[in-house]
Design an enzyme around this catalytic site. Structure first.
Site, PDB file in Angstrom:
ATOM      1  N   CYS A 105     -10.682  -6.234  70.103  1.00  0.00           N
ATOM      2  CA  CYS A 105      -9.966  -6.836  68.981  1.00  0.00           C
ATOM      3  C   CYS A 105      -8.607  -6.154  68.897  1.00  0.00           C
ATOM      4  O   CYS A 105      -8.543  -4.924  68.753  1.00  0.00           O
ATOM      5  CB  CYS A 105     -10.774  -6.587  67.706  1.00  0.00           C
ATOM      6  SG  CYS A 105      -9.956  -7.107  66.196  1.00  0.00           S
ATOM      7  N   CYS A 163      -4.765 -11.781  70.792  1.00  0.00           N
ATOM      8  CA  CYS A 163      -5.910 -11.861  69.884  1.00  0.00           C
ATOM      9  C   CYS A 163      -7.052 -12.320  70.775  1.00  0.00           C
ATOM     10  O   CYS A 163      -6.898 -13.303  71.522  1.00  0.00           O
ATOM     11  CB  CYS A 163      -5.664 -12.864  68.764  1.00  0.00           C
ATOM     12  SG  CYS A 163      -7.155 -13.199  67.787  1.00  0.00           S
TER      13      CYS A 163
HETATM   14  N1  DGL Z   1     -10.113 -11.077  67.597  1.00  0.00           N
HETATM   15  C1  DGL Z   1      -9.266 -10.260  66.818  1.00  0.00           C
HETATM   16  C2  DGL Z   1      -8.037  -9.769  67.503  1.00  0.00           C
HETATM   17  O1  DGL Z   1      -8.023  -9.658  68.704  1.00  0.00           O
HETATM   18  C3  DGL Z   1      -9.198 -10.459  65.337  1.00  0.00           C
HETATM   19  C4  DGL Z   1      -8.846 -11.792  64.813  1.00  0.00           C
HETATM   20  C5  DGL Z   1      -9.016 -11.768  63.313  1.00  0.00           C
HETATM   21  O2  DGL Z   1     -10.112 -11.419  62.845  1.00  0.00           O
HETATM   22  O3  DGL Z   1      -8.034 -12.069  62.616  1.00  0.00           O
HETATM   23  O4  DGL Z   1      -7.078  -9.433  66.861  1.00  0.00           O
END
Ligand code: DGL
Length: 261
Positions: free
Chosen positions: A71, A182
């Site tokens: 993440c 993301c």
């Molecule tokens: N998948 C996450 C990232 O890479 C988080 C997305 C989210 O929860 O806003 O930032």
């Protein structure tokens, strides 16, 4: 074999987990989706850090030898702090893939699809400072794309129109590299390719992250078959249904709350 703990706010980190399964199939994995608190990308770093620290402690308690922050937002908020708090645990975090995009751009323009929490982070600002002189880097937070992927909507007209809304201004500015900063967004790569045609390539860091996990794994061999556990802080049935679609294989999930709140 050492066990790999992987966390994300939701199903996005599965785009990293599938690469880990591909290159490290002999290792057990435990995936934690903090869906009670998704999205992370619109939250302040201090709040994200309190969730991520609790999940990290939980995963270490479950026997994880390596923790992957699958993440970007969690990495932006917590990676440096976690390395200080747990100096004996190897952590692998996500860094927006600006460097390869800047090195590969022909047009001199790079678009970055991300979330606000990642864009606000010190790491992102350092990358901009370092590589922003070599190309024009345009940052575009795209929170609606997180919502779509959480719902398992990775094709069709809703996905197409949301992707177009974020991508068109980048394409019009001449971007020929689209950094997916993301982990939810690689699931929309087909739609992104559809909208961008051959003018812009999506850059997905999943495989590079899996190779980094292989480099930091402790050198230990145990007997036994590898297991794959999937946990969520929200509804296990919903997670299993969406995750099975995204992973292209049946996923069985459990609801486990890592803290009382
Ligand atoms: N998948 C996450 C990232 O890479 C988080 C997305 C989210 O929860 O806003 O930032």
């Amino acid at each position: 074999m050492p066990k790999i703990g992987v966390l994300d706010s939701g199903v996005g980190g599965l785009s990293v987990l599938r690469e880990i399964h591909r290159i490290l199939p002999q290792h057990s994995t435990i995936y934690y989706a903090d869906q009670a608190h998704v999205p992370y990308g619109t939250r302040p770093h201090v709040e994200i850090d309190s969730f991520v620290d609790s999940i990290t402690r939980f995963l270490i308690g479950q026997g994880a030898d390596v923790i992957v922050l699958a993440c970007h937002a969690a990495s932006a908020a917590s990676l440096r702090l976690l390395r200080e708090r747990y100096p004996h645990v190897p952590f692998v975090g996500l860094e927006p893939a600006i460097k390869p995009a800047v090195l590969n751009t022909q047009s001199g323009v790079v678009g970055v699809l991300t979330t606000q929490a990642t864009a606000d982070g010190a790491l992102y600002q350092r990358l901009l400072h370092r590589y922003g002189r070599m190309a024009r880097v345009i940052t575009r937070p795209a929170p609606e794309l997180v919502t779509l992927v959480e719902a398992g909507t990775i094709a069709g007209s809703a996905a197409h129109s949301a992707v177009s809304q974020y991508l068109e201004p980048l394409l019009q500015a001449g971007a020929d590299q689209i950094v997916l900063a993301c982990t939810h967004f690689p699931f929309l790569a087909d739609v992104i390719r559809d909208v961008a045609g051959s003018t812009a390539l999506p850059v997905d860091p999943g495989a590079a992250v899996a190779r980094q996990v292989r480099r930091v794994l402790p050198d230990r061999r145990d007997a036994g078959r590898p297991s794959q556990r999937y946990l969520t802080s929200a509804d296990a049935g919903d997670f299993a249904r969406i995750a099975s679609g995204l992973m292209g294989a049946e996923v069985i999930a459990e609801t486990v709350c890592y803290r009382a709140d």
